[in-house]
Design an enzyme around this catalytic site. Structure first.
Site, mmCIF file in Angstrom:
data_model
loop_
_atom_site.group_PDB
_atom_site.id
_atom_site.type_symbol
_atom_site.label_atom_id
_atom_site.label_comp_id
_atom_site.label_asym_id
_atom_site.label_seq_id
_atom_site.Cartn_x
_atom_site.Cartn_y
_atom_site.Cartn_z
ATOM 1 N N LYS A 153 0.843 -1.215 0.300
ATOM 2 C CA LYS A 153 0.453 -0.096 0.063
ATOM 3 C C LYS A 153 0.488 1.741 0.296
ATOM 4 O O LYS A 153 1.391 1.810 0.962
ATOM 5 C CB LYS A 153 -1.031 -0.233 1.299
HETATM 6 N N1 PMP Z 1 -7.546 -2.521 -3.314
HETATM 7 C C1 PMP Z 1 -7.144 -1.572 -2.675
HETATM 8 C C2 PMP Z 1 -6.655 -0.298 -3.975
HETATM 9 C C3 PMP Z 1 -7.347 -0.157 -1.881
HETATM 10 O O1 PMP Z 1 -6.716 0.565 -2.049
HETATM 11 C C4 PMP Z 1 -7.703 -0.841 -0.682
HETATM 12 C C5 PMP Z 1 -7.329 -0.252 0.676
HETATM 13 N N2 PMP Z 1 -7.222 0.124 1.251
HETATM 14 C C6 PMP Z 1 -8.708 -2.114 -0.692
HETATM 15 C C7 PMP Z 1 -8.195 -2.789 -1.499
HETATM 16 C C8 PMP Z 1 -9.440 -3.118 0.598
HETATM 17 O O2 PMP Z 1 -8.267 -3.191 1.147
HETATM 18 P P1 PMP Z 1 -8.772 -3.459 2.990
HETATM 19 O O3 PMP Z 1 -9.439 -4.070 2.781
HETATM 20 O O4 PMP Z 1 -7.709 -4.178 3.651
HETATM 21 O O5 PMP Z 1 -8.700 -2.149 3.367
#
Ligand code: PMP
Length: 296
Positions: A153
């Site tokens: 991320k």
């Molecule tokens: N895909 C992307 C590109 C994201 O930015 C997010 C948000 N973090 C998610 C999926 C979902 O991830 P999470 O469930 O860990 O928030």
């Protein structure tokens, strides 16, 4: 919206007033997107505030930093402790938490000269709203996993997400859906995709998407509910024949999808597996069990 005169944030080992905190205009993160972050939610439960899957989020933050070679001076446990203190100091119970690891002054494309860690928190409603979403297939694809670490991320990756979201909204849609660089269904700009066909759930496999912590939770809940799930590579043509679909993510939680381009999913949201999982998710995040909790 994110802070007021009283708000405190965590910055490099200290709690500082948000109004007094500032950053460097020569930061490598500001110029090149070279930084990593997380999005976490805390929920008010019967026995205090619970930071949902705090450990998993901070493990992912450390992994993101390791993949892009940004050294971070704290452990998962320390970051969890700072987060609880932050919520307490700001008197927040239901909150969105944003840790950011950013780099100091350095205008070259080399190792960071210094690294800072900031954690902020604020009250934030459902990120994509509560209504069923009308999606547009994006003309942008998700970045190629050999161009960068798609499972990390990382700040700079989000230009792709902003472009896709803006394109969808500029064309009158609520949100985008991106394909991967091979043309298979990938994910939303900030959420993972699930869909349902003949009582079976499907979701794109890992490899070209962010491994969402909500996605992992939905998979756990689906198992508890004895639902059949298949992970794999799926095409847009597959999606245009399914019964129902939803997005999931920390900020968005579980949110139903009404349509993709002009195709409207035939199964009513109320009767979908997505709705069942939305209810199960909403219950799970408010359970104090098995998670570190902060009691106020
Ligand atoms: N895909 C992307 C590109 C994201 O930015 C997010 C948000 N973090 C998610 C999926 C979902 O991830 P999470 O469930 O860990 O928030």
């Amino acid at each position: 919206m994110y802070f007021n005169d009283q708000t405190v944030l965590f910055l490099d080992g200290k709690f500082t007033k948000a109004t007094h905190a500032n950053t460097d205009l020569y930061s490598q993160t500001l110029h090149y997107g070279y930084g990593a972050f997380e999005g976490i939610r805390a929920y008010k439960t019967e026995s205090g505030t619970v930071v949902f899957k705090a450990k998993e989020h901070y493990e992912r933050l450390l992994k993101s930093c390791e993949l892009v070679k940004i050294p971070i001076p704290y452990s998962v446990e320390e970051l969890m402790e700072f987060t609880h203190q932050l919520l307490e100091k700001n008197n927040l119970q239901d909150a969105y938490i944003r840790p950011l690891v950013y780099c100091g002054q350095n205008m070259s494309l080399s190792a960071p000269s210094s690294v800072s860690v900031m954690i902020a928190a604020w009250e934030w409603g459902a990120y994509l709203g509560d209504n069923l979403l009308r999606l547009k297939i994006s003309s942008y694809c998700r970045p190629h996993p050999k161009s960068l670490h798609i499972e990390a991320k990382v700040c700079g990756h989000y230009v792709n997400s902003i472009l896709a979201t803006r394109e969808a909204k500029d064309n009158g849609f609520d949100e985008a859906l991106l394909l991967d660089c091979e043309g298979f269904l990938a994910e939303g700009p900030g959420a993972n995709l699930f869909f349902e066909k003949d009582g079976v759930l499907f979701t794109p496999q890992l490899g070209h998407i962010l491994p969402g912590i909500t996605r992992a939770t939905v998979l756990e809940l689906a198992e508890e509910l004895n639902l059949k799930v298949q992970q794999g590579q799926f095409s847009l043509d597959d999606l245009l024949q399914v019964d129902s679909a939803f997005y999931c993510g920390t900020a968005a939680e579980v949110v139903g999808i009404k349509s993709v381009n002009e195709y409207q999913f035939p199964l009513s949201w109320e009767k979908s597996l997505g709705k069942k999982l939305q209810e199960a998710y909403s219950k799970a995040v408010r359970q104090p069990l098995n998670v570190l909790k902060a009691e106020f």
